[in-house]
Motif scaffolding. Structure first.
Motif, PDB file in Angstrom:
ATOM      1  N   TRP A   1      26.166  -0.413  -5.783  1.00 51.60           N
ATOM      2  CA  TRP A   1      25.886  -1.764  -6.262  1.00 51.60           C
ATOM      3  C   TRP A   1      24.535  -2.256  -5.747  1.00 51.60           C
ATOM      4  CZ3 TRP A   1      27.185  -4.472 -10.185  1.00 51.60           C
ATOM      5  CH2 TRP A   1      26.906  -5.849 -10.226  1.00 51.60           C
TER       6      TRP A   1
ATOM      7  N   LEU B   1      20.546   6.103 -12.250  1.00 52.57           N
ATOM      8  CA  LEU B   1      20.684   4.898 -13.061  1.00 52.57           C
ATOM      9  C   LEU B   1      19.478   4.739 -13.964  1.00 52.57           C
ATOM     10  CD1 LEU B   1      21.784   2.506 -10.168  1.00 52.57           C
ATOM     11  CD2 LEU B   1      23.293   3.464 -11.929  1.00 52.57           C
TER      12      LEU B   1
ATOM     13  N   ARG C   1      21.859  -0.696  -7.737  1.00 50.84           N
ATOM     14  CA  ARG C   1      21.758  -1.357  -9.040  1.00 50.84           C
ATOM     15  C   ARG C   1      20.971  -2.665  -8.928  1.00 50.84           C
ATOM     16  NH1 ARG C   1      25.241  -0.149 -13.240  1.00 50.84           N
ATOM     17  NH2 ARG C   1      26.446   1.764 -12.951  1.00 50.84           N
TER      18      ARG C   1
ATOM     19  N   ARG D   1      24.814   4.659 -15.582  1.00 50.89           N
ATOM     20  CA  ARG D   1      24.840   5.810 -14.661  1.00 50.89           C
ATOM     21  C   ARG D   1      25.034   7.082 -15.474  1.00 50.89           C
ATOM     22  NH1 ARG D   1      28.330   6.333  -9.055  1.00 50.89           N
ATOM     23  NH2 ARG D   1      28.092   8.580  -8.764  1.00 50.89           N
TER      24      ARG D   1
ATOM     25  N   ALA E   1      22.081  -5.795 -12.828  1.00 53.14           N
ATOM     26  CA  ALA E   1      22.715  -4.615 -12.233  1.00 53.14           C
ATOM     27  C   ALA E   1      23.743  -4.017 -13.183  1.00 53.14           C
ATOM     28  CB  ALA E   1      23.368  -4.995 -10.907  1.00 53.14           C
TER      29      ALA E   1
ATOM     30  N   ASN F   1      29.684   1.186 -17.946  1.00 48.48           N
ATOM     31  CA  ASN F   1      28.327   1.289 -18.491  1.00 48.48           C
ATOM     32  C   ASN F   1      28.431   1.517 -19.989  1.00 48.48           C
ATOM     33  OD1 ASN F   1      28.061   3.277 -15.689  1.00 48.48           O
ATOM     34  ND2 ASN F   1      27.077   1.294 -15.782  1.00 48.48           N
TER      35      ASN F   1
ATOM     36  N   LEU G   1      22.647  -1.479 -16.125  1.00 44.92           N
ATOM     37  CA  LEU G   1      22.173  -0.137 -15.819  1.00 44.92           C
ATOM     38  C   LEU G   1      23.272   0.889 -16.075  1.00 44.92           C
ATOM     39  CD1 LEU G   1      20.314  -1.217 -12.612  1.00 44.92           C
ATOM     40  CD2 LEU G   1      19.253  -0.520 -14.762  1.00 44.92           C
TER      41      LEU G   1
END
Length: 251
Positions: free
Chosen positions: A12, A50, A15, A68, A63, A81, A66
């Motif tokens: 986190w 990311l 991010r 992954r 955040a 995501n 983004l």
């Protein structure tokens, strides 16, 4: 949005840092609509990184925007995501993340000055102190078209070699670092050096070049002991310019 309970704190924070970097790139006018891309390695052994959800303006990156992905371009945790990623961004960044474990953050830009220098045969000239940061420390990659072919990854990595910055000829700039702060420092100086070069050349007068000895000496000064502390101070100073957006980017 707050951190999902199943997400590690380290991811986190990564991010939040990357979302802030996207916004700073916008603040310094280094964006190109929804194109170009910045990536950051996710802490952990998986080799994931990311990248931005394609279509989100850099000025509004969060955040939670983004995505992954793994080194094969597969989205991880698709329930969280969502949305597409830039295919060319995956090709460029996956190549470097896989080959250079020391580089955690990678920035690619298409600025007017960066593209202009990328179109010049001699590339970045040793005209300014900013440019001398990269003296003998700058790679070049020949343009092959939009970076959609996985075959290009090997050549990108080979051309980058041991460096942290590269000019993609006829295309743009690329800079990387072991942290978000270092990558930002690299792209900021490279962009400023390109801007200064284009302005100096546009004056139509003879240019002054420092001696080879001075060029090498200055490049070494940029790598002196204590530079990491300066880079961190610069990053925090830059973040202060968008401090009022913190609750937005870390959401």
């Amino acid at each position: 949005m707050t951190r999902p309970t199943a997400m590690p704190e380290a991811e986190w924070q990564a991010r939040c840092d990357l979302a802030a970097l996207y916004r700073l790139i916008a603040y310094y006018r280094m964006t190109d609509l929804i194109d170009t891309h910045i990536t950051l390695r996710v802490p952990g052994p998986e080799g994931h990184f990311l990248i931005n959800r394609y279509g989100v303006a850099f000025e509004k990156m969060r955040a939670s925007d983004l995505v992954r992905i793994d080194l094969n371009g597969q989205v991880v945790e698709a329930d969280y995501n969502h949305g597409p990623v830039n295919a060319a961004g995956f090709v460029i960044h996956s190549a470097i993340h896989a080959a250079r474990p020391d580089l955690h953050c990678i920035i690619h830009t298409h600025t007017a000055a960066g593209m202009a220098v990328a179109a010049q045969r001699d590339g970045l000239l040793p005209l300014t102190q900013h440019a001398l940061k990269f003296y003998g420390r700058l790679a070049y990659h020949t343009y092959e078209g939009i970076a959609l072919s996985l075959d290009e990854r090997e050549r990108l990595v080979s051309d980058l070699g041991r460096y942290k910055a590269m000019i993609l000829r006829n295309h743009g700039l690329l800079a990387a670092g072991g942290s978000v702060a270092e990558a930002f420092h690299e792209i900021y100086f490279l962009e400023r050096a390109c801007q200064a070069q284009i302005q100096a050349m546009s004056a139509g007068v003879a240019l002054n070049f420092p001696s080879e000895e001075v060029c090498r000496h200055t490049a070494e000064q940029f790598g002196r002991d204590g530079i990491d502390g300066i880079i961190d101070l610069a990053w925090r100073a830059a973040l202060s310019l968008i401090e009022e957006q913190r609750m937005q980017w870390c959401s």
